[in-house]
Motif scaffolding. Sequence first.
Motif, short mmCIF file in Angstrom:
data_model
loop_
_atom_site.label_atom_id
_atom_site.label_comp_id
_atom_site.label_asym_id
_atom_site.label_seq_id
_atom_site.Cartn_x
_atom_site.Cartn_y
_atom_site.Cartn_z
N HIS A 183 0.54 -1.49 0.34
CA HIS A 183 0.13 0.16 -0.29
C HIS A 183 0.69 1.13 -0.50
N PHE A 184 1.49 1.33 0.80
CA PHE A 184 2.93 2.04 1.06
C PHE A 184 3.76 2.62 -0.40
N VAL A 185 3.59 1.76 -0.78
CA VAL A 185 4.92 1.58 -2.95
C VAL A 185 3.91 2.16 -2.92
N LYS A 186 2.31 1.61 -3.33
CA LYS A 186 1.24 2.18 -4.32
C LYS A 186 1.23 3.80 -3.89
N ILE A 187 0.92 4.22 -2.78
CA ILE A 187 0.60 5.13 -2.99
C ILE A 187 1.92 6.26 -3.03
N VAL A 188 3.15 6.49 -2.71
CA VAL A 188 4.52 6.74 -3.20
C VAL A 188 4.65 6.67 -4.64
N ASP A 189 4.50 5.51 -5.59
CA ASP A 189 4.63 5.83 -6.88
C ASP A 189 3.26 6.90 -7.46
N HIS A 190 2.39 6.14 -7.21
CA HIS A 190 0.65 7.32 -7.54
C HIS A 190 1.53 8.70 -6.97
N LEU A 191 2.03 9.46 -6.14
CA LEU A 191 2.92 10.75 -6.50
C LEU A 191 3.16 10.86 -7.10
N ALA A 192 4.45 10.04 -7.56
CA ALA A 192 5.78 10.35 -7.56
C ALA A 192 4.99 10.47 -9.13
N ALA A 193 4.15 9.84 -10.19
CA ALA A 193 4.39 9.21 -11.21
C ALA A 193 3.15 10.24 -11.93
N HIS A 194 2.13 11.54 -10.63
CA HIS A 194 1.59 12.45 -11.58
C HIS A 194 2.33 13.76 -10.78
#
Length: 222
Positions: A183-194
Motif C-alpha cells: 500500500h505504501f509503495v503504491k501511494i508513493v508511486d502514484h504521487l511520483a507518477a503525477h
Amino acid sequence: MILTPVPLPDLPTVLDAFDDALADAPTAQAAFRRIAATLALVRDGNLELSQDPDHHAQAVEFARGFGMAILDEPPTAGYTWDGHALRVRMEPSVIVHDVAHLQVCAPERRTAPDFGLGAGPETGLRTEADAAMSVFGVERELEESLASLLGILWEAELEQPAICAFLEQNWLEGGASAHNRRHFVKIVDHLAAHGFLTADGRPTRALREAPDAQFLATLAAA
C-alpha cells in the motif's frame, strides 16, 4: 486515531523493519526515510500531533503560499475548506494535510466545500459538506491516502515531526507486512507518477491538472 499504538521504545525497531522492506523500492524508501528521520524532532517522547505555536504559524504561511485564504476560526464554525478559505484553529499537521488535499484534488473540486470529499472530521456544516460530495468509495479512499502521505512528507520538508502524523494516520498499522508495504509503495508511486514527489521522495508544489474521470482511469490502469 491510531488503531494500534506503537510504544516509543519499540518505534526505532519498527521503523528499521519497514525501511528494510522497502529496499527494492528506492523512491518509497527515500520518502519513508525523510519521515522516519523526524523522530529526532519529537519532544519529550510525545508522539501526539504537534501543538507548537511556531509549527502552527509555519503551517498557516504554507497554506497561504498555495493561495488559500485563511480564517482564524475552528472548522466547527462552518466548513474546514469552504472553497476559498481554510479555517485554521486546528493542529499544524491538519493544516498541512489540507494543503495536500488542494494539490491532489481535481481542478473542478478545488472550490468545492471540503474538496468534494464530504465533511472533514471537525467540519461543522456536515450535512452540507456531505451533500457536496462528488467522489465516493474506493476512489475517495485513494485520494485520502494520496493527501495523507503527501501532507506527511510536507511536514518532514518543513522540519516538523511528521512521524507523529505517520503514526496517527495508521501508515504503520501492520508494520512491515507485505500488505502494508504494498500500500505504501503504491501511494508513493502514484504521487511520483503525477509529479507530486521527486525521485528522492521530496514533495513538489504541483497541482493536479487532470479532471476526475481522466485521473481515476489513470490510477485504475496503474
